[in-house]
Design a protein around this motif. Structure first.
Motif, mmCIF file in Angstrom:
data_model
loop_
_atom_site.group_PDB
_atom_site.id
_atom_site.type_symbol
_atom_site.label_atom_id
_atom_site.label_comp_id
_atom_site.label_asym_id
_atom_site.label_seq_id
_atom_site.Cartn_x
_atom_site.Cartn_y
_atom_site.Cartn_z
ATOM 1 N N TYR A 76 0.833 -1.204 0.000
ATOM 2 C CA TYR A 76 0.000 0.000 0.000
ATOM 3 C C TYR A 76 0.870 1.257 0.000
ATOM 4 N N ILE A 129 -9.591 -3.886 3.610
ATOM 5 C CA ILE A 129 -8.398 -3.087 3.850
ATOM 6 C C ILE A 129 -7.597 -3.683 5.007
ATOM 7 N N SER A 131 -5.066 -4.160 8.156
ATOM 8 C CA SER A 131 -4.754 -3.267 9.266
ATOM 9 C C SER A 131 -3.454 -2.516 9.000
ATOM 10 N N THR A 133 -2.983 -0.057 7.133
ATOM 11 C CA THR A 133 -2.862 0.517 5.787
ATOM 12 C C THR A 133 -3.886 1.627 5.544
ATOM 13 N N GLU A 134 -4.687 1.948 6.557
ATOM 14 C CA GLU A 134 -5.800 2.880 6.350
ATOM 15 C C GLU A 134 -5.332 4.243 5.848
ATOM 16 N N HIS A 135 -4.248 4.769 6.407
ATOM 17 C CA HIS A 135 -3.739 6.074 5.981
ATOM 18 C C HIS A 135 -3.348 6.040 4.506
ATOM 19 N N TRP A 137 -4.375 3.906 2.269
ATOM 20 C CA TRP A 137 -5.550 3.665 1.448
ATOM 21 C C TRP A 137 -6.290 4.981 1.177
ATOM 22 N N ARG A 138 -6.387 5.835 2.186
ATOM 23 C CA ARG A 138 -7.026 7.137 1.955
ATOM 24 C C ARG A 138 -6.237 7.940 0.921
#
Length: 210
Positions: A76, A129, A131, A133-135, A137-138
């Motif tokens: 990511y 998604i 864990s 990797t959220e930042h 992914w945004r």
């Protein structure tokens, strides 16, 4: 696999499946192509990206050491980086082909594209998604929404030109000193409209969509 004389990234994109989205010939010949890869090792990993135009002109290469907590984060981060580099060098109206060897990431990217085109902005399938990797992914979704047209193709790791850059960043750090380039591709070649073969439209199962 590759036809003689054709640019590597364009050829890979043309011949690789694009999860959840049909791949008719008219969608080929993107303005830009970006291949990314991320590596994870206990001793440290890396991020790699290669960007070319439709006519095969190299726009940029990136090889940087990184210390991701796992392979998902590495992948990511690599795509986030590659899209950032491309966004700084390509016009907003550009069409983009993304090449990655991470199945669920390619699926998520195309799912996000379909969500953008949906009246309610809902993805046809739930996102998956990983864990941590959220930042990234945004950031990926913001870049995806910033281009006129974009879709992701899934390629094999041994075909990914960014693989070596990510796995041996110290050996390829010289690519980061290449001159910055903002290159517009040559005008697209005329193509004959045709229906994609069933093997192209029906890959990955399920319903495909333009």
């Amino acid at each position: 696999m590759a036809a003689h004389g054709r640019p590597a990234l364009r050829d890979l994109f043309d011949e690789s499946p694009t999860p959840h989205i049909a791949h008719p010939p008219r969608t080929h010949h993107r303005d830009f192509y970006v291949a990314t890869d991320g590596s994870f090792r206990q001793t440290g990993g890396g991020l790699g990206a290669v960007i070319e135009t439709r006519d095969g002109t190299r726009v940029a290469r990136v090889a940087t050491a990184d210390a991701p907590p796992d392979n998902n984060v590495a992948e990511y981060r690599a795509l986030h980086l590659g899209l950032d580099v491309l966004a700084a060098r390509a016009p907003k109206h550009a069409s983009v082909g993304v090449l990655i060897d991470h199945d669920s990431l390619a699926s998520n990217v195309n799912n996000a594209i379909l969500a953008t085109n949906h009246p309610d902005r809902k993805p046809p399938r739930p996102f998956s998604i990983p864990s941590n990797t959220e930042h990234h992914w945004r950031g990926i979704r913001a870049r995806v929404n910033g281009f006129d047209e974009i879709r992701a193709a899934r390629i094999d790791s041994d075909q990914n030109p960014a693989h070596a850059l990510a796995n041996e960043p110290s050996q390829y750090e010289h690519v980061n000193r290449e001159l910055d380039r903002c290159v517009l591709p040559d005008p697209p070649e005329p193509t004959i409209s045709e229906v994609p073969p069933p093997s192209r439209a029906n890959r990955n199962g399920g319903r495909a969509s333009d």
